[in-house]
Design a protein around this motif. Structure first.
Motif, PDB file in Angstrom:
ATOM      1  N   ASP A 373       0.797  -1.226   0.000  1.00 51.70           N
ATOM      2  CA  ASP A 373       0.000   0.000   0.000  1.00 51.70           C
ATOM      3  C   ASP A 373       0.831   1.279   0.000  1.00 51.70           C
ATOM      4  N   PHE A 374       2.124   1.195   0.319  1.00 56.04           N
ATOM      5  CA  PHE A 374       2.924   2.407   0.423  1.00 56.04           C
ATOM      6  C   PHE A 374       3.550   2.764  -0.924  1.00 56.04           C
ATOM      7  N   TYR A 375       3.874   4.031  -1.086  1.00 55.21           N
ATOM      8  CA  TYR A 375       4.470   4.536  -2.320  1.00 55.21           C
ATOM      9  C   TYR A 375       5.982   4.669  -2.104  1.00 55.21           C
ATOM     10  N   PRO A 376       6.804   3.849  -2.757  1.00 56.55           N
ATOM     11  CA  PRO A 376       8.254   3.843  -2.500  1.00 56.55           C
ATOM     12  C   PRO A 376       8.974   4.970  -3.228  1.00 56.55           C
ATOM     13  N   ILE A 377       8.709   6.176  -2.820  1.00 56.25           N
ATOM     14  CA  ILE A 377       9.087   7.349  -3.607  1.00 56.25           C
ATOM     15  C   ILE A 377      10.585   7.453  -3.854  1.00 56.25           C
ATOM     16  N   ASN A 378      11.409   7.186  -2.844  1.00 60.71           N
ATOM     17  CA  ASN A 378      12.851   7.331  -3.055  1.00 60.71           C
ATOM     18  C   ASN A 378      13.442   6.186  -3.861  1.00 60.71           C
ATOM     19  N   TYR A 493      14.428  22.133  -5.320  1.00 57.81           N
ATOM     20  CA  TYR A 493      14.626  21.308  -6.518  1.00 57.81           C
ATOM     21  C   TYR A 493      15.938  21.745  -7.153  1.00 57.81           C
ATOM     22  N   ILE A 494      16.804  20.768  -7.427  1.00 61.16           N
ATOM     23  CA  ILE A 494      18.200  21.091  -7.708  1.00 61.16           C
ATOM     24  C   ILE A 494      18.706  20.453  -8.994  1.00 61.16           C
ATOM     25  N   VAL A 495      19.742  21.084  -9.535  1.00 57.59           N
ATOM     26  CA  VAL A 495      20.517  20.543 -10.645  1.00 57.59           C
ATOM     27  C   VAL A 495      21.881  20.168 -10.094  1.00 57.59           C
ATOM     28  N   VAL A 496      22.263  18.908 -10.273  1.00 56.83           N
ATOM     29  CA  VAL A 496      23.530  18.409  -9.742  1.00 56.83           C
ATOM     30  C   VAL A 496      24.153  17.449 -10.759  1.00 56.83           C
ATOM     31  N   ARG A 497      25.343  16.997 -10.442  1.00 58.02           N
ATOM     32  CA  ARG A 497      25.968  15.958 -11.261  1.00 58.02           C
ATOM     33  C   ARG A 497      25.178  14.666 -11.142  1.00 58.02           C
ATOM     34  N   SER A 498      25.206  13.874 -12.188  1.00 63.39           N
ATOM     35  CA  SER A 498      24.406  12.643 -12.181  1.00 63.39           C
ATOM     36  C   SER A 498      24.982  11.575 -11.257  1.00 63.39           C
ATOM     37  N   ASP A 499      26.214  11.761 -10.774  1.00 65.53           N
ATOM     38  CA  ASP A 499      26.779  10.812  -9.807  1.00 65.53           C
ATOM     39  C   ASP A 499      26.529  11.258  -8.363  1.00 65.53           C
ATOM     40  N   VAL A 500      25.540  12.101  -8.168  1.00 64.62           N
ATOM     41  CA  VAL A 500      25.175  12.573  -6.840  1.00 64.62           C
ATOM     42  C   VAL A 500      24.768  11.385  -5.963  1.00 64.62           C
ATOM     43  N   VAL A 501      24.923  11.544  -4.647  1.00 63.30           N
ATOM     44  CA  VAL A 501      24.513  10.485  -3.728  1.00 63.30           C
ATOM     45  C   VAL A 501      23.032  10.161  -3.936  1.00 63.30           C
ATOM     46  N   GLU A 502      22.684   8.890  -3.810  1.00 63.57           N
ATOM     47  CA  GLU A 502      21.294   8.483  -4.025  1.00 63.57           C
ATOM     48  C   GLU A 502      20.414   8.879  -2.842  1.00 63.57           C
ATOM     49  N   TYR A 503      19.101   8.856  -3.078  1.00 70.54           N
ATOM     50  CA  TYR A 503      18.128   9.117  -2.027  1.00 70.54           C
ATOM     51  C   TYR A 503      18.121   7.951  -1.030  1.00 70.54           C
ATOM     52  N   ASP A 504      17.852   8.249   0.230  1.00 71.96           N
ATOM     53  CA  ASP A 504      17.766   7.207   1.250  1.00 71.96           C
ATOM     54  C   ASP A 504      16.442   6.469   1.087  1.00 71.96           C
ATOM     55  N   GLU A 505      16.520   5.171   0.774  1.00 70.07           N
ATOM     56  CA  GLU A 505      15.323   4.406   0.425  1.00 70.07           C
ATOM     57  C   GLU A 505      14.524   3.943   1.633  1.00 70.07           C
ATOM     58  N   LYS A 506      14.988   4.253   2.827  1.00 73.50           N
ATOM     59  CA  LYS A 506      14.195   3.913   4.012  1.00 73.50           C
ATOM     60  C   LYS A 506      12.965   4.811   4.130  1.00 73.50           C
ATOM     61  N   PHE A 507      13.015   5.965   3.465  1.00 71.73           N
ATOM     62  CA  PHE A 507      11.877   6.880   3.531  1.00 71.73           C
ATOM     63  C   PHE A 507      10.870   6.499   2.448  1.00 71.73           C
ATOM     64  N   GLY A 509       6.767   6.589   1.223  1.00 69.79           N
ATOM     65  CA  GLY A 509       5.543   7.351   1.422  1.00 69.79           C
ATOM     66  C   GLY A 509       5.834   8.825   1.661  1.00 69.79           C
ATOM     67  N   PHE A 510       4.962   9.462   2.420  1.00 69.82           N
ATOM     68  CA  PHE A 510       5.055  10.904   2.607  1.00 69.82           C
ATOM     69  C   PHE A 510       5.980  11.241   3.774  1.00 69.82           C
ATOM     70  N   GLY A 511       6.778  12.293   3.600  1.00 68.74           N
ATOM     71  CA  GLY A 511       7.550  12.845   4.696  1.00 68.74           C
ATOM     72  C   GLY A 511       9.036  12.529   4.656  1.00 68.74           C
ATOM     73  N   TRP A 512       9.831  13.575   4.595  1.00 68.43           N
ATOM     74  CA  TRP A 512      11.285  13.532   4.741  1.00 68.43           C
ATOM     75  C   TRP A 512      12.009  12.789   3.622  1.00 68.43           C
ATOM     76  N   ASN A 513      11.320  12.444   2.558  1.00 64.92           N
ATOM     77  CA  ASN A 513      11.985  11.712   1.488  1.00 64.92           C
ATOM     78  C   ASN A 513      12.974  12.582   0.712  1.00 64.92           C
ATOM     79  N   LYS A 514      12.602  13.847   0.469  1.00 67.00           N
ATOM     80  CA  LYS A 514      13.503  14.765  -0.251  1.00 67.00           C
ATOM     81  C   LYS A 514      14.351  15.580   0.713  1.00 67.00           C
ATOM     82  N   VAL A 515      13.786  15.922   1.848  1.00 68.22           N
ATOM     83  CA  VAL A 515      14.529  16.676   2.869  1.00 68.22           C
ATOM     84  C   VAL A 515      15.811  15.941   3.245  1.00 68.22           C
ATOM     85  N   SER A 516      15.704  14.621   3.403  1.00 70.38           N
ATOM     86  CA  SER A 516      16.871  13.832   3.806  1.00 70.38           C
ATOM     87  C   SER A 516      17.971  13.897   2.748  1.00 70.38           C
ATOM     88  N   HIS A 517      17.592  13.923   1.484  1.00 66.17           N
ATOM     89  CA  HIS A 517      18.588  13.977   0.410  1.00 66.17           C
ATOM     90  C   HIS A 517      19.348  15.294   0.433  1.00 66.17           C
TER      91      HIS A 517
END
Length: 619
Positions: A373-378, A493-507, A509-517
């Motif tokens: 049921d959850f949305y695995p956004i990262n 919302y940012i422009v970075v190099r494509s080898d940027v660190v990945e998003y933390d996949e523990k987040f 659904g909603f909340g802290w998914n982009k903030v953490s990055h």
């Protein structure tokens, strides 16, 4: 079609499988990800680089629509070592299996000591015509082949087929049916090596098929779509067989992760920690294998200097937003769709029939299949990020529309800034206050909207920490880029190099998914630079299901808080930083208390609670 073929094989099989696949490097990457993420038990794979074998086949004159790829099956007996196996089944990918493939494998026991190749008779009169390559009677169809590798190596298979192909090419010209013509020529010369497999194991549905006499009186085991039209073949029973294939296309592939009886399936033990009993739903989501099919449509783009890809993710209900994005962004795009199996087919139909999308080959579409049921956004974001070809990426969301010529403007800015090492360029985000057909195309129009309050900085009324550090008052009057400082909960919302660190996949659904990055970029000492002459506009849409969970479940919010604090502790340890955090032991008792009361992360409450993270989240 290979994804559908796999489903049909998995659905019926009761034995372990080992797939040997000849492909180019791009397809190998796609298929390795599919097999790995599908995580079906007792399935192994070995890949062989197509480019290693093309020199041995390029000399063959061939007019088949599949080109040199249609000759690759000739190579299997040579390239597969006997230490791995002495027998293989070879299948075309344009097939639907409707029986247990092991029954076909068991037919090797019926081969005599000379039979090295098993095939089904060709179900058309093609080889009875004039000026065709030689065959016995109607010949044999190479869509399904049983190879006894041990015998073929003894017969020196590569020399056997190549000598005959060189001779017959001088007589009959180019092969029209690729490897099938050559194998039939070999069988014509050496009929003792062939074992005729029952017709049901390769029921051929070409336009001129004679297969009715087979399937009318027998139970079909494999349907072979051996026409360039594939499922749209003109056959009086084509619609029936098509419905079978479509059934597998739309079947939930996650259900095929079944255990095999009689096989040793060791139970997986997962280490537990003190919070598993209260936030296990969140933690277990991070361990799920999300079945993933990369590049569901052909992707073509010539990378230019300082090129940048727009990266976003979306669910099926946002599919139509792609058209607006593609009209506004002229460069490459990487989109990850979160879909069910039927929704994937509908998405492909939408894309290929859209006048706007069907000719945009620089849009890469990836599918992650729904599971739970959850949305695995990262996870979705990382799939899109890891599969770009450009040196830079614009990490955005599908609900935003770029200002005019944003793609070209970003390339110019990147050229000025250089490599963007440890640097993130911020594209200011705004939102329109009501549904409108037009958005401002340049900064002057946007300033008018800001003055009239029909446009406001993004999330100003709901979540001010998210974008306030962009310093919009400075942006209004600025003509040059300017640096800003990271602040807690900043999520631009940012422009970075494509080898940027990945998003933390523990987040999830909603909340802290982009903030953490963004916070991890701060931990890595990134500089944040706001661009003055460009922007993106958020268009209103209905709230997501996960936002509803966040708003209505205090347990959900507390578990999210727990993951947040653990994330911060990881940053402090990994990057030697000193971000403030709350000891998780202080949160756990409250989560347990609330979980005992609500019993679930998504139990709706009669009162929506205001919380400290999103103080105005009750609107």
């Amino acid at each position: 079609m290979f994804h559908t073929l796999l489903k049909s094989i998995y659905f019926h099989r009761v034995n372990p499988l080992h797939f040997h696949i000849i492909s180019n490097k791009i397809s190998e990457k796609i298929l390795k990800k599919l097999f790995e993420s599908w995580n079906v038990v007792q399935v192994n794979t070995t890949f062989y680089d197509l480019n290693n074998y093309t020199p041995e086949l390029r000399w063959i004159p061939n007019t088949h629509y599949s080109g040199i790829h249609g000759l690759m099956k000739l190579m299997f007996p040579k390239i597969i070592p006997l230490e791995i196996t002495d027998r293989i089944l070879v299948l075309d990918t344009d097939m639907t299996v409707v029986g247990d493939i092991y029954e076909l494998w068991a037919m090797f026991k019926k081969f005599n000591k000379k039979q090295a190749v098993g095939m089904v008779e060709n179900q058309s009169d093609y080889y009875l015509g004039l000026n065709v390559w030689p065959a016995i009677g109607r010949g044999y169809n190479s869509g399904v082949i049983m190879f006894n590798i041990y015998l073929l190596k003894k017969l020196n298979w590569p020399k056997l087929w190549s000598d005959l192909a060189k001779r017959d090419a001088l007589i009959y010209g180019s092969t029209r049916l690729a490897d099938q013509d050559i194998i039939n020529a070999v069988v014509k010369e050496h009929p003792e090596i062939v074992y005729e497999v029952p017709c049901v194991w390769n029921t051929q549905l070409s336009d001129r098929t004679l297969s009715e006499s087979c399937y009318k009186n027998n139970k079909v085991k494999i349907v072979h779509w051996n026409s360039p039209k594939k499922y749209n073949v003109e056959n009086k029973d084509g619609e029936y067989f098509k419905s079978v294939a479509i059934g597998f296309q739309e079947h939930n592939g996650n259900l095929l992760r079944k255990k095999l009886y009689g096989c040793n399936n060791q139970p997986v033990t997962v280490a537990r920690n003190d919070s598993d009993d209260v936030c296990s739903e969140f933690r277990n989501l991070a361990k799920i294998h999300w079945r993933t099919l990369l590049f569901i449509r052909e992707y073509k783009h010539v990378v230019i200097e300082n090129d940048v890809t727009f990266v976003a993710q979306l669910s099926y209900d946002r599919l139509q937003t792609i058209e607006e994005l593609v009209k506004a962004w002229s460069g490459p795009i990487s989109l990850t769709l979160y879909v069910s199996d039927p929704e994937l087919m509908k998405s492909i139909e939408f894309i290929t029939s859209s006048e706007i999308l069907k000719n945009r080959w620089d849009v890469a579409y990836h599918a992650v299949f729904k599971d739970g049921d959850f949305y695995p956004i990262n996870i979705l974001r990382n799939i899109g990020l890891k599969n770009v070809q450009t040196p830079f990426v614009f990490l955005a969301d599908i609900d935003f529309l770029p200002s005019k010529d944003l793609y070209e403007s970003l390339i110019k800015h990147i050229k000025i800034f250089g490599s963007l090492k440890k640097k993130a360029l911020i594209v200011p985000a705004f939102e329109i206050q009501k549904y409108v057909n037009q958005i401002p195309s340049d900064k002057n129009q946007l300033l008018v909207g800001l003055k009239e309050k029909s446009i406001i900085p993004f999330l100003t009324n709901i979540w001010t920490p998210g974008h306030t550090p962009t310093m919009y008052n400075i942006w209004k009057n600025s003509s040059k880029p300017y640096n800003v400082k990271w602040e807690v909960d900043y999520e631009p919302y940012i422009v970075v190099r494509s080898d940027v660190v990945e998003y933390d996949e523990k987040f999830i659904g909603f909340g802290w998914n982009k903030v953490s990055h963004i916070m991890e970029l701060e931990a890595q000492n990134y500089a944040f630079v706001v661009l003055p002459d460009i922007f993106i506009i958020h268009k209103p849409h209905t709230p997501s299901y996960d936002l509803g969970r966040f708003r209505t479940s205090s347990v959900y919010r507390l578990c999210l808080r727990l993951l947040k604090e653990e994330f911060i502790q990881r940053l402090n340890k990994e990057y030697n930083r000193n971000f403030p955090y709350i000891n998780t032991s202080a949160i756990l008792p409250e989560i347990r208390r609330r979980k005992r009361h609500s019993m679930s992360l998504d139990i709706p409450s009669t009162t929506i609670e205001t919380n400290t993270d999103y103080p105005n989240a009750t609107e």
